[in-house]
Design a protein around this motif. Sequence first.
Motif, mmCIF file in Angstrom:
data_model
loop_
_atom_site.group_PDB
_atom_site.id
_atom_site.type_symbol
_atom_site.label_atom_id
_atom_site.label_comp_id
_atom_site.label_asym_id
_atom_site.label_seq_id
_atom_site.Cartn_x
_atom_site.Cartn_y
_atom_site.Cartn_z
ATOM 1 N N VAL A 1 37.671 21.794 37.391
ATOM 2 C CA VAL A 1 38.433 20.534 38.251
ATOM 3 C C VAL A 1 38.200 19.445 37.122
ATOM 4 O O VAL A 1 38.745 18.385 36.707
ATOM 5 N N PHE A 2 37.011 20.117 37.048
ATOM 6 C CA PHE A 2 35.939 18.192 35.981
ATOM 7 C C PHE A 2 36.018 19.035 34.556
ATOM 8 O O PHE A 2 35.709 17.716 33.530
ATOM 9 N N GLY A 3 36.146 20.211 33.842
ATOM 10 C CA GLY A 3 36.381 20.063 32.091
ATOM 11 C C GLY A 3 36.227 19.020 31.865
ATOM 12 O O GLY A 3 35.730 19.169 30.542
ATOM 13 N N PHE A 4 37.722 18.975 32.298
ATOM 14 C CA PHE A 4 38.814 17.488 30.892
ATOM 15 C C PHE A 4 37.781 16.378 30.616
ATOM 16 O O PHE A 4 37.906 15.891 30.000
ATOM 17 N N ALA B 1 29.605 33.178 48.184
ATOM 18 C CA ALA B 1 30.400 33.341 47.840
ATOM 19 C C ALA B 1 30.570 31.982 47.275
ATOM 20 O O ALA B 1 31.354 32.133 45.967
ATOM 21 N N ALA B 2 30.364 31.075 48.397
ATOM 22 C CA ALA B 2 30.429 29.582 47.208
ATOM 23 C C ALA B 2 29.541 29.143 46.175
ATOM 24 O O ALA B 2 30.468 29.373 45.142
ATOM 25 N N PRO C 1 30.620 27.176 40.008
ATOM 26 C CA PRO C 1 30.619 26.375 38.725
ATOM 27 C C PRO C 1 32.069 26.610 38.546
ATOM 28 O O PRO C 1 31.845 25.761 37.450
ATOM 29 N N GLU C 2 33.027 27.906 38.364
ATOM 30 C CA GLU C 2 33.674 28.283 38.063
ATOM 31 C C GLU C 2 34.835 26.743 37.897
ATOM 32 O O GLU C 2 35.902 26.476 38.059
#
Length: 392
Positions: free
Chosen positions: A64-67, A52-53, A58-59
Amino acid sequence: MVEEDWVCDPGLMANRLLMNFYESGSLFLPSDGLARQQAAFEDFYRTEAAQAAELARPEVERFVFGFLDSAVRVTGQWDTDALEAHVTAAIKETTSADRPVLRAIEESPDPKRAAETMIAQMALDGLTEATAMSQNLGGAFGAEQSELFKIFIDEFGYGVFDAKHSTLFAELARSVGMNDQPHHYWYFYLPSWIAGNNYFYKVTRSRTDFFRYIGGMAFLEATFAPSFAAMTKTFRSVYGDAVDTRYFDEHAHIDEHHGRMAVYDLLLPLGRKHGAYAIQEMVRGIEEVRLLGRIGDEDLLAQIAWRPEAIDAAGTGGEPLEPGGAFETRVADRDTVIAVVEGEAELHWSPTGAPLRFGSGQSVRVPRGRLYGVVPGEGSAVTLSEAAEGTR
């Protein structure tokens, strides 16, 4: 998420989730034996949870880190000379900069609470030091693989448990009366500091982020020594001779060596060998780590500076908080008022020190971005609402 909204309640929850994802890939055993916690151990590491993890990870990482993709841009032509000039300038700027967090601890009205808030954040990595690094030790990538392993074995005390860096951190915690078990202060980790720790798990799990990891790691190793030397002075000023500073002292010593190794035996040779792509990725890693460090320092400074006060002011509605539930902390997404309509409540905002107790007809304002937990008294009526504009 964008940088301005990064320190928020969804960011806290997402980073906690990511930390669980990442750490399920490492072995944690209770120091007092497994017998009483076998069920929890099997539940945490069960195959279904891991599957499940992997689906969700990835989402959550993008959230969290997309910025960072827009906040850090690396353009232009890069070669090894440009890489060396960039990392040298970044190291010089960082090592010569002021250290506002340490100054804030020294000048705090309650320096022990302030220092222990910082120790709790450092425990994220300090009690499991080099675990993320271990994810990049396998495979085959030339002489640089052995150079990375040299740093790793230093972190692990060359196989001597008493010299292992995480052992030294545990002794630091014990010397000031804090708990030395991993994640004992789970509810008081700031989202920015969890994210800084998560970042290194992310870039060591992803093979294509290897060069980004090398850039960030080399930059930190080359800037740690003076920072840790300054920590020894600050913590001595707070605790006197009672504090065990060997964790700081070891880093102040060994990281002078690690910094040279990481830059001259890892970063630059990898740049010469693998070219422009690798160099750009290493520069990005340097700048991403610098940005995350700045956000983390600002977040910690604000948490240390916040000294909540109870004022006589009745609540005006809002979300009721039920007594008797499990303790939880959150980050205020906007200026928030916690009001006691009847009974009493406790406000917790730091990992150590007494909570603020306030009673019927009183309220406490929580500034946007601050981490807090509320414990309503049995039979009490407590509400949470957005602060009216202009309230203190």
